[in-house]
Design a protein around this motif. Structure first.
Motif, PDB file in Angstrom:
ATOM      1  N   UNK A   2     -57.389  80.878  57.261  1.00 46.77           N
ATOM      2  CA  UNK A   2     -56.114  81.401  56.814  1.00 46.77           C
ATOM      3  C   UNK A   2     -55.348  80.334  56.041  1.00 46.77           C
ATOM      4  N   UNK A   3     -54.674  80.750  54.972  1.00 44.09           N
ATOM      5  CA  UNK A   3     -53.860  79.846  54.177  1.00 44.09           C
ATOM      6  C   UNK A   3     -52.417  80.338  54.210  1.00 44.09           C
ATOM      7  N   UNK A   4     -51.489  79.408  54.230  1.00 46.46           N
ATOM      8  CA  UNK A   4     -50.075  79.741  54.246  1.00 46.46           C
ATOM      9  C   UNK A   4     -49.439  79.298  52.945  1.00 46.46           C
ATOM     10  N   UNK A   5     -48.802  80.238  52.273  1.00 42.54           N
ATOM     11  CA  UNK A   5     -48.095  79.920  51.030  1.00 42.54           C
ATOM     12  C   UNK A   5     -46.601  79.952  51.316  1.00 42.54           C
ATOM     13  N   UNK A   6     -45.909  78.889  50.997  1.00 46.25           N
ATOM     14  CA  UNK A   6     -44.479  78.800  51.231  1.00 46.25           C
ATOM     15  C   UNK A   6     -43.726  79.067  49.934  1.00 46.25           C
ATOM     16  N   UNK A   7     -42.718  79.899  50.041  1.00 46.93           N
ATOM     17  CA  UNK A   7     -41.923  80.235  48.857  1.00 46.93           C
ATOM     18  C   UNK A   7     -40.459  79.990  49.134  1.00 46.93           C
ATOM     19  N   UNK A   8     -39.700  79.771  48.083  1.00 47.67           N
ATOM     20  CA  UNK A   8     -38.265  79.498  48.188  1.00 47.67           C
ATOM     21  C   UNK A   8     -37.535  80.743  48.658  1.00 47.67           C
ATOM     22  N   UNK A   9     -36.747  80.672  49.733  1.00 47.79           N
ATOM     23  CA  UNK A   9     -36.033  81.855  50.222  1.00 47.79           C
ATOM     24  C   UNK A   9     -34.927  82.313  49.273  1.00 47.79           C
ATOM     25  N   UNK A  10     -34.566  81.469  48.291  1.00 44.27           N
ATOM     26  CA  UNK A  10     -33.486  81.850  47.385  1.00 44.27           C
ATOM     27  C   UNK A  10     -33.996  82.536  46.126  1.00 44.27           C
ATOM     28  N   UNK A  14     -42.800  79.367  44.295  1.00 40.79           N
ATOM     29  CA  UNK A  14     -43.644  78.626  45.248  1.00 40.79           C
ATOM     30  C   UNK A  14     -43.107  77.222  45.493  1.00 40.79           C
ATOM     31  N   UNK A  15     -43.317  76.763  46.732  1.00 32.51           N
ATOM     32  CA  UNK A  15     -42.865  75.424  47.126  1.00 32.51           C
ATOM     33  C   UNK A  15     -44.070  74.502  47.266  1.00 32.51           C
ATOM     34  N   UNK A  16     -43.901  73.216  47.097  1.00 29.95           N
ATOM     35  CA  UNK A  16     -45.021  72.284  47.282  1.00 29.95           C
ATOM     36  C   UNK A  16     -45.447  72.248  48.747  1.00 29.95           C
ATOM     37  N   UNK A  26     -36.457  73.001  45.652  1.00 21.86           N
ATOM     38  CA  UNK A  26     -37.188  73.981  44.856  1.00 21.86           C
ATOM     39  C   UNK A  26     -37.160  73.545  43.386  1.00 21.86           C
ATOM     40  N   UNK A  27     -38.335  73.495  42.769  1.00 28.56           N
ATOM     41  CA  UNK A  27     -38.423  73.048  41.381  1.00 28.56           C
ATOM     42  C   UNK A  27     -37.809  74.061  40.421  1.00 28.56           C
ATOM     43  N   UNK A  28     -37.678  75.313  40.857  1.00 30.06           N
ATOM     44  CA  UNK A  28     -37.179  76.370  39.967  1.00 30.06           C
ATOM     45  C   UNK A  28     -35.651  76.491  40.008  1.00 30.06           C
ATOM     46  N   UNK A  29     -35.089  76.604  41.246  1.00 31.67           N
ATOM     47  CA  UNK A  29     -33.635  76.818  41.357  1.00 31.67           C
ATOM     48  C   UNK A  29     -32.876  75.630  41.924  1.00 31.67           C
ATOM     49  N   UNK A  30     -33.594  74.624  42.414  1.00 29.50           N
ATOM     50  CA  UNK A  30     -32.935  73.426  42.925  1.00 29.50           C
ATOM     51  C   UNK A  30     -32.445  73.523  44.349  1.00 29.50           C
ATOM     52  N   UNK A  31     -32.719  74.625  45.057  1.00 31.72           N
ATOM     53  CA  UNK A  31     -32.264  74.788  46.438  1.00 31.72           C
ATOM     54  C   UNK A  31     -32.974  73.798  47.357  1.00 31.72           C
TER      55      UNK A  31
END
Length: 325
Positions: A2-10, A14-16, A26-31
């Motif tokens: 199983x793999x877990x992908x983490x994403x920004x809640x805002x 995708x998160x590193x 977050x590289x996209x929104x800065x949160x």
């Protein structure tokens, strides 16, 4: 697997992979994102702490005196005494995590550095590597901090903060107030022994107290304990005469307790001969005290007490009762 992908809640980006174990941006929104719900940012914590601290301080009774030191405030709860260099108070640290402590506040005319030097002596004793230090240091004040007040409306005054000892009823001077004709000699034995065992540790740690007096010895009635305070005249051991001075002062304190507190108390018929002779020798013969040391004097006291009272036994101590029996 199983793999877990983490994403920004805002924003959903995708998160590193580092987001699995630490806070990331977050590289996209800065949160700022963290996987743990229990993590609080340091800045947010400091802001919340400041709000709670301000609320606690504003709720204090205005009639209580407040002492400012660095970023902390302490309200005075009750006076405990007045010494040569400072007033002594029971105080409480104000804020969301209140803590009771002993606060020594130097007089305006007190020479700068006196309380700081006392703090250094106590810190040195607390850090002693002498065998039994963990036990003996419990019968010495524990310094927390030292510095100067920051009230902004008067001259700076030196302050020494000490952990407040629990269970101590008052000083031996207070005991003498309730027993003006002298205490029961059996209580004098355990009081003196508690003083001597701490002095043995202090001397082994290369320090002398220099000012043993009834006001500088606090009594713990329930546990038969003694706390030695008033360390402003403490000095590193220079010679055996300094050790002898401490021991002779301790003997004069016991003489005062037994005989009514005069400067040179007369002997009472209630004092058994073996104890009276040891007290006389210990308070008047400096050379003998220097040779015996605190441990030797304690051993002599054990022998004298056995001759006077028989096998040792615990006798409850009530400082306010007549003769403290």
């Amino acid at each position: 697997m199983l793999f877990t992908a983490l994403s920004c809640p805002q924003c959903g980006a995708p998160l590193p992979r580092q987001a699995s174990w630490r806070t990331v941006s977050c590289a996209h929104c800065g949160a700022t994102v963290t996987r743990s719900k229990s993590v609080v940012e340091a800045a947010r914590f400091r802001e919340a702490r400041a709000r709670v601290y301000a609320q606690a301080c504003s709720a204090c009774a205005p009639a209580l005196r407040v002492v400012n030191w660095r970023t902390q405030r302490f309200r005075i709860l009750a006076p405990l005494g007045r010494g040569e260099h400072a007033e002594v108070y029971l105080a409480e640290r104000m804020g969301p995590l209140p803590q009771r402590l002993t606060l020594k506040l130097g007089y305006p005319e007190t020479k700068p550095g006196v309380l700081a030097a006392e703090a250094d002596v106590l810190a040195s004793l607390q850090q002693s590597s002498v065998q039994g230090a963990a036990y003996y240091t419990q019968h010495l004040p524990r310094p927390m901090a030292a510095g100067v007040t920051d009230d902004g409306n008067g001259p700076e005054r030196e302050v020494l903060l000490l952990c407040h000892p629990s269970g101590y009823w008052g000083s031996l001077a207070d005991v003498m107030h309730y027993a003006p004709t002298g205490i029961d000699p059996r209580h004098a034995v355990w009081i003196w022994r508690r003083i001597l065992e701490v002095l043995a540790f202090v001397h082994a740690s290369a320090w002398t107290h220099g000012d043993l007096a009834p006001e500088h010895l606090l009594a713990h009635p329930r546990d038969h304990g003694v706390l030695i305070i008033g360390w402003s005249r403490a000095q590193p051991i220079a010679n055996s005469s300094a050790v002898a001075r401490d021991l002779m002062q301790s003997a004069w304190v016991i003489r005062a307790l037994l005989c009514g507190g005069d400067d040179r108390p007369t002997w009472s018929e209630r004092i058994p001969a073996p104890l009276a002779e040891l007290l006389r020798r210990s308070s008047e013969e400096a050379a003998w005290c220097a040779r015996a040391g605190a441990r030797g004097l304690d051993e002599a006291l054990v022998v004298a007490a056995r001759e006077a009272f028989g096998p040792a036994r615990f006798i409850p101590f009530n400082p306010t009762a007549a003769y403290c029996v």
